[in-house]
Design an enzyme around this catalytic site. Sequence first.
Site, short mmCIF file in Angstrom:
data_model
loop_
_atom_site.label_atom_id
_atom_site.label_comp_id
_atom_site.label_asym_id
_atom_site.label_seq_id
_atom_site.Cartn_x
_atom_site.Cartn_y
_atom_site.Cartn_z
CG HIS A 49 -0.61 0.56 2.44
ND1 HIS A 49 -0.18 -0.45 3.53
CD2 HIS A 49 -0.43 1.63 2.99
CE1 HIS A 49 0.22 0.41 4.60
NE2 HIS A 49 0.12 1.50 4.35
CD GLU A 63 22.88 9.29 8.29
OE1 GLU A 63 22.84 9.40 9.37
OE2 GLU A 63 23.98 9.45 7.43
CD GLU A 68 22.02 14.05 11.86
OE1 GLU A 68 22.27 13.11 11.92
OE2 GLU A 68 21.83 14.91 12.93
CG ASP A 94 0.10 -3.91 2.84
OD1 ASP A 94 0.47 -3.45 1.82
OD2 ASP A 94 -0.23 -3.06 3.72
N GLY A 196 2.78 6.43 8.69
CA GLY A 196 4.15 6.69 8.31
C GLY A 196 4.91 5.77 8.73
CB SER A 198 2.89 1.81 6.16
OG SER A 198 1.28 1.67 7.14
N GLY A 199 5.02 -0.20 5.99
CA GLY A 199 5.96 -0.75 5.36
C GLY A 199 7.33 -0.96 6.16
N1 ARG Z 1 -1.31 2.41 7.42
C1 ARG Z 1 -0.55 2.96 8.30
C2 ARG Z 1 0.60 3.55 7.46
O1 ARG Z 1 0.29 3.62 6.18
C3 ARG Z 1 0.14 2.05 9.52
C4 ARG Z 1 -0.91 2.05 10.54
C5 ARG Z 1 -0.65 1.25 11.52
N2 ARG Z 1 -1.45 1.48 12.71
C6 ARG Z 1 -1.57 0.95 13.58
N3 ARG Z 1 -2.32 1.24 14.63
N4 ARG Z 1 -0.69 -0.22 14.01
O2 ARG Z 1 1.60 4.20 7.89
#
Ligand code: ARG
Length: 285
Positions: A49, A63, A68, A94, A196, A198-199
């Site tokens: 996603h 880093e 930085e 995902d 933020g 995610s991934g």
């Molecule tokens: N979908 C979110 C992203 O794109 C991550 C959300 C994770 N949420 C959580 N409650 N653990 O960064």
Amino acid sequence: LNTSPYIVGGQDASRGSLPWQVSLRGCSNCGHKCGGSIINERWIVTAAHCVDDQTTYYVAVGETVLYEYSPRNVYRTERVIPHEYYNSMTYNADIAVLKLRTSLVFSDTIQPICINDLRNSENISNGLDQLDSGYALISGWGAIYEGGFGPSDGVLQEVSIPIVSNYQCNQVYDGRINSNMICAGMPNGGRDSCQGDSGGPLVRRFYSQQWLLSGIVSFGANCGTQGTPGIYTKVSKIADWVFDQTDGEVFSDIRFCGDVLDHDENRDLELTWNSDLGWTGTGNC
Ligand code: ARG
């Protein structure tokens, strides 16, 4: 112990303590978009996603402090391969792998995370990922509270959280959690990944000094609220796919992955000082 309200409920990561963590961007001088992990010199793993709106991305490596990054630590992607079963409604599968145009040069602050190799006789994560218990470490530059921003000083955050069984997680998420997902979070909230993150990686210790990529930050209801664990892509379930996409280039040698500068034996435990492990066993949600 000092905890700051970052990742959600995390603390500053020290230099070289998460050398596989990367920051994914939409352009070479754009801001942080998502997390990701180095799995070898040429390949990054992230969430599908995170890479559904462009054909090329940039990956900043090496880093701990977001601001930085120097341009020479930003790598352009050559290929972006989301999982063919990724579903943006259900968040099934995902995961995406990104091939870099040029090879990374490993150093104290740039290292690959281990990933389960089903073809490896040592089969390191099989037992580990079968366990619906224990602790995992998550990290990222994501929001420090629901609807908020990332850490204002740009310091990468990490926090340890307990694994929650799929059974228990499905009580909360109405059966939406399938076997390609794992859940993790605090029964009473307070520590979680958030927008933020995610991934980015959810790692678990396997040998005393090495770390394995078990999960990828995927989704969750709110961030750090009581009763709603975060959901992570279950990497061991999809490791075969990673192997196929990378032409077998990943999973070279288990001796050279998941290692960190400072071998803190209690790292995945030290943040558990006041934890109430109600998730496992019969604790309620
Ligand atoms: N979908 C979110 C992203 O794109 C991550 C959300 C994770 N949420 C959580 N409650 N653990 O960064």
